[in-house]
Design a protein around this motif. Structure first.
Motif, PDB file in Angstrom:
ATOM      1  N   SER A  29       7.425  14.287  10.342  1.00 16.26           N
ATOM      2  CA  SER A  29       6.963  15.660  10.324  1.00 16.26           C
ATOM      3  C   SER A  29       6.499  16.086  11.704  1.00 16.26           C
ATOM      4  CB  SER A  29       5.814  15.793   9.329  1.00 16.26           C
ATOM      5  OG  SER A  29       5.243  17.070   9.402  1.00 16.26           O
ATOM      6  N   GLY A  30       6.807  17.309  12.072  1.00 14.13           N
ATOM      7  CA  GLY A  30       6.370  17.839  13.350  1.00 14.13           C
ATOM      8  C   GLY A  30       5.369  18.961  13.190  1.00 14.13           C
ATOM      9  N   GLY A  31       4.925  19.216  11.956  1.00  6.96           N
ATOM     10  CA  GLY A  31       3.979  20.302  11.714  1.00  6.96           C
ATOM     11  C   GLY A  31       2.614  20.009  12.305  1.00  6.96           C
ATOM     12  N   CYS A  32       1.849  21.053  12.547  1.00  4.32           N
ATOM     13  CA  CYS A  32       0.538  20.885  13.171  1.00  4.32           C
ATOM     14  C   CYS A  32      -0.422  20.118  12.275  1.00  4.32           C
ATOM     15  CB  CYS A  32      -0.055  22.253  13.518  1.00  4.32           C
ATOM     16  SG  CYS A  32      -0.412  23.269  12.063  1.00  4.32           S
ATOM     17  N   CYS A  33      -0.288  20.236  11.000  1.00  4.04           N
ATOM     18  CA  CYS A  33      -1.243  19.599  10.089  1.00  4.04           C
ATOM     19  C   CYS A  33      -0.763  18.242   9.586  1.00  4.04           C
ATOM     20  CB  CYS A  33      -1.502  20.499   8.886  1.00  4.04           C
ATOM     21  SG  CYS A  33      -2.140  22.108   9.365  1.00  4.04           S
ATOM     22  N   ASP A  34       0.522  18.016   9.557  1.00  5.85           N
ATOM     23  CA  ASP A  34       1.070  16.783   9.016  1.00  5.85           C
ATOM     24  C   ASP A  34       1.769  15.949  10.080  1.00  5.85           C
ATOM     25  OD1 ASP A  34       0.245  17.150   6.405  1.00  5.85           O
ATOM     26  OD2 ASP A  34       1.985  18.374   5.915  1.00  5.85           O
ATOM     27  N   GLY A  35       1.346  16.035  11.316  1.00  2.87           N
ATOM     28  CA  GLY A  35       2.014  15.337  12.401  1.00  2.87           C
ATOM     29  C   GLY A  35       2.039  13.836  12.244  1.00  2.87           C
ATOM     30  N   SER A  36       1.108  13.282  11.465  1.00  2.00           N
ATOM     31  CA  SER A  36       1.095  11.839  11.270  1.00  2.00           C
ATOM     32  C   SER A  36       1.736  11.430   9.950  1.00  2.00           C
ATOM     33  CB  SER A  36      -0.337  11.304  11.345  1.00  2.00           C
ATOM     34  OG  SER A  36      -1.107  11.843  10.298  1.00  2.00           O
ATOM     35  N   SER A  37       2.351  12.364   9.265  1.00  2.00           N
ATOM     36  CA  SER A  37       2.934  12.088   7.953  1.00  2.00           C
ATOM     37  C   SER A  37       4.453  12.061   8.010  1.00  2.00           C
ATOM     38  CB  SER A  37       2.511  13.160   6.942  1.00  2.00           C
ATOM     39  OG  SER A  37       1.128  13.164   6.780  1.00  2.00           O
ATOM     40  N   ILE A  79       4.672   2.929  13.896  1.00  2.00           N
ATOM     41  CA  ILE A  79       4.435   1.925  12.857  1.00  2.00           C
ATOM     42  C   ILE A  79       4.099   2.689  11.581  1.00  2.00           C
ATOM     43  CG2 ILE A  79       3.039  -0.053  12.144  1.00  2.00           C
ATOM     44  CD1 ILE A  79       2.409   0.236  15.484  1.00  2.00           C
ATOM     45  N   ILE A  80       4.955   2.573  10.584  1.00  2.00           N
ATOM     46  CA  ILE A  80       4.746   3.292   9.335  1.00  2.00           C
ATOM     47  C   ILE A  80       3.883   2.421   8.433  1.00  2.00           C
ATOM     48  CG2 ILE A  80       5.850   4.501   7.418  1.00  2.00           C
ATOM     49  CD1 ILE A  80       6.385   5.567  10.374  1.00  2.00           C
ATOM     50  N   ASP A  81       2.780   3.001   7.980  1.00  2.00           N
ATOM     51  CA  ASP A  81       1.796   2.298   7.168  1.00  2.00           C
ATOM     52  C   ASP A  81       1.555   3.103   5.899  1.00  2.00           C
ATOM     53  OD1 ASP A  81      -0.077   0.391   6.452  1.00  2.00           O
ATOM     54  OD2 ASP A  81      -1.477   0.844   8.089  1.00  2.00           O
ATOM     55  N   VAL A  82       0.673   2.613   5.048  1.00  2.00           N
ATOM     56  CA  VAL A  82       0.309   3.296   3.809  1.00  2.00           C
ATOM     57  C   VAL A  82      -1.209   3.380   3.742  1.00  2.00           C
ATOM     58  CG1 VAL A  82       0.313   3.115   1.280  1.00  2.00           C
ATOM     59  CG2 VAL A  82       2.368   2.565   2.554  1.00  2.00           C
ATOM     60  N   VAL A  83      -1.715   4.550   3.342  1.00  2.00           N
ATOM     61  CA  VAL A  83      -3.145   4.764   3.140  1.00  2.00           C
ATOM     62  C   VAL A  83      -3.341   5.471   1.799  1.00  2.00           C
ATOM     63  CG1 VAL A  83      -3.691   4.851   5.612  1.00  2.00           C
ATOM     64  CG2 VAL A  83      -3.123   6.963   4.391  1.00  2.00           C
ATOM     65  N   ALA A  84      -4.563   5.462   1.314  1.00  2.00           N
ATOM     66  CA  ALA A  84      -4.886   6.181   0.077  1.00  2.00           C
ATOM     67  C   ALA A  84      -4.776   7.677   0.324  1.00  2.00           C
ATOM     68  CB  ALA A  84      -6.295   5.826  -0.378  1.00  2.00           C
ATOM     69  N   GLY A  85      -4.329   8.411  -0.682  1.00  2.00           N
ATOM     70  CA  GLY A  85      -4.235   9.862  -0.576  1.00  2.00           C
ATOM     71  C   GLY A  85      -2.917  10.368  -1.112  1.00  2.00           C
ATOM     72  N   SER A  91       7.483  15.299  -0.128  1.00  2.00           N
ATOM     73  CA  SER A  91       7.764  13.895   0.141  1.00  2.00           C
ATOM     74  C   SER A  91       7.653  13.072  -1.135  1.00  2.00           C
ATOM     75  CB  SER A  91       6.783  13.367   1.191  1.00  2.00           C
ATOM     76  OG  SER A  91       7.097  12.050   1.549  1.00  2.00           O
ATOM     77  N   LEU A  92       8.519  12.081  -1.278  1.00  3.71           N
ATOM     78  CA  LEU A  92       8.551  11.280  -2.507  1.00  3.71           C
ATOM     79  C   LEU A  92       7.332  10.394  -2.698  1.00  3.71           C
ATOM     80  CD1 LEU A  92      12.318  10.242  -2.544  1.00  3.71           C
ATOM     81  CD2 LEU A  92      11.186  11.995  -3.937  1.00  3.71           C
ATOM     82  N   ASP A  93       6.467  10.264  -1.700  1.00  2.64           N
ATOM     83  CA  ASP A  93       5.232   9.511  -1.900  1.00  2.64           C
ATOM     84  C   ASP A  93       4.155  10.361  -2.569  1.00  2.64           C
ATOM     85  OD1 ASP A  93       5.011  11.024   0.437  1.00  2.64           O
ATOM     86  OD2 ASP A  93       3.886   9.496   1.533  1.00  2.64           O
ATOM     87  N   ASN A  94       4.363  11.665  -2.688  1.00  5.83           N
ATOM     88  CA  ASN A  94       3.399  12.551  -3.316  1.00  5.83           C
ATOM     89  C   ASN A  94       3.199  12.163  -4.785  1.00  5.83           C
ATOM     90  OD1 ASN A  94       1.628  14.640  -3.689  1.00  5.83           O
ATOM     91  ND2 ASN A  94       3.206  16.201  -3.911  1.00  5.83           N
ATOM     92  N   GLY A  95       1.940  12.180  -5.232  1.00 10.61           N
ATOM     93  CA  GLY A  95       1.621  11.896  -6.631  1.00 10.61           C
ATOM     94  C   GLY A  95       1.436  10.422  -6.929  1.00 10.61           C
ATOM     95  N   ARG A  96       1.486   9.561  -5.945  1.00 12.09           N
ATOM     96  CA  ARG A  96       1.334   8.119  -6.148  1.00 12.09           C
ATOM     97  C   ARG A  96      -0.049   7.630  -5.728  1.00 12.09           C
ATOM     98  NH1 ARG A  96       6.478   5.687  -6.949  1.00 12.09           N
ATOM     99  NH2 ARG A  96       8.101   7.248  -6.777  1.00 12.09           N
ATOM    100  N   GLU A  97      -0.893   8.540  -5.268  1.00  9.88           N
ATOM    101  CA  GLU A  97      -2.242   8.232  -4.796  1.00  9.88           C
ATOM    102  C   GLU A  97      -2.257   7.292  -3.602  1.00  9.88           C
ATOM    103  OE1 GLU A  97      -4.490  10.259  -5.829  1.00  9.88           O
ATOM    104  OE2 GLU A  97      -3.067  11.016  -7.293  1.00  9.88           O
ATOM    105  N   LYS A  98      -1.127   7.215  -2.931  1.00  8.59           N
ATOM    106  CA  LYS A  98      -1.012   6.551  -1.637  1.00  8.59           C
ATOM    107  C   LYS A  98       0.097   7.268  -0.903  1.00  8.59           C
ATOM    108  CE  LYS A  98       1.467   2.902  -4.038  1.00  8.59           C
ATOM    109  NZ  LYS A  98       1.490   1.502  -4.376  1.00  8.59           N
ATOM    110  N   ARG A  99       0.003   7.241   0.420  1.00  7.62           N
ATOM    111  CA  ARG A  99       0.977   8.007   1.208  1.00  7.62           C
ATOM    112  C   ARG A  99       1.321   7.249   2.481  1.00  7.62           C
ATOM    113  NH1 ARG A  99      -0.941  10.929   5.584  1.00  7.62           N
ATOM    114  NH2 ARG A  99      -3.189  10.839   5.876  1.00  7.62           N
TER     115      ARG A  99
END
Length: 109
Positions: A29-37, A79-85, A91-99
């Motif tokens: 993502s290149g958006g201002c709010c989701d740049g790390s997602s 480095i792609i990692d996973v955190v709570a949230g 994105s397909l990680d939405n709704g899994r309580e981890k992203r």
């Protein structure tokens, strides 16, 4: 030149998502709010642009970044990692309580 790798937790989440949805791809993502997602999509549901750069693959999934963002991050290893949230809305990680989360370090030159 930057590279992309994934933590064991990220690889586990990729396997979980692929089991539910089939082959996936990532786009940083290149958006201002989701740049790390990094966003995770079913392959074929996200149109890769002519100027997008493929950094590599994680868990068998291609990983892309826009050319403009690549120019800014070309000396950075991702480095792609996973955190709570919650993941990004589409994105397909939405709704899994981890992203997925992108961490970075400078490449050795």
């Amino acid at each position: 030149m930057s590279t992309v790798t994934a933590t064991p937790e990220a690889l586990d989440l990729i396997r979980e998502i692929v089991a539910d949805h089939g082959p996936v791809l990532f786009h940083q993502s290149g958006g201002c709010c989701d740049g790390s997602s990094p966003m995770c999509y079913p392959q074929g549901d996200f149109r890769i642009g002519d100027r997008d750069v493929k950094l590599g693959e994680i868990g068998g999934a291609p990983f892309y970044i826009s050319a403009s963002q690549y120019a800014a991050w070309k000396h950075t290893d991702l480095i792609i990692d996973v955190v709570a949230g919650r993941g990004g809305m589409f994105s397909l990680d939405n709704g899994r309580e981890k992203r997925f989360l992108t961490r970075s370090q400078l490449c050795s030159i």
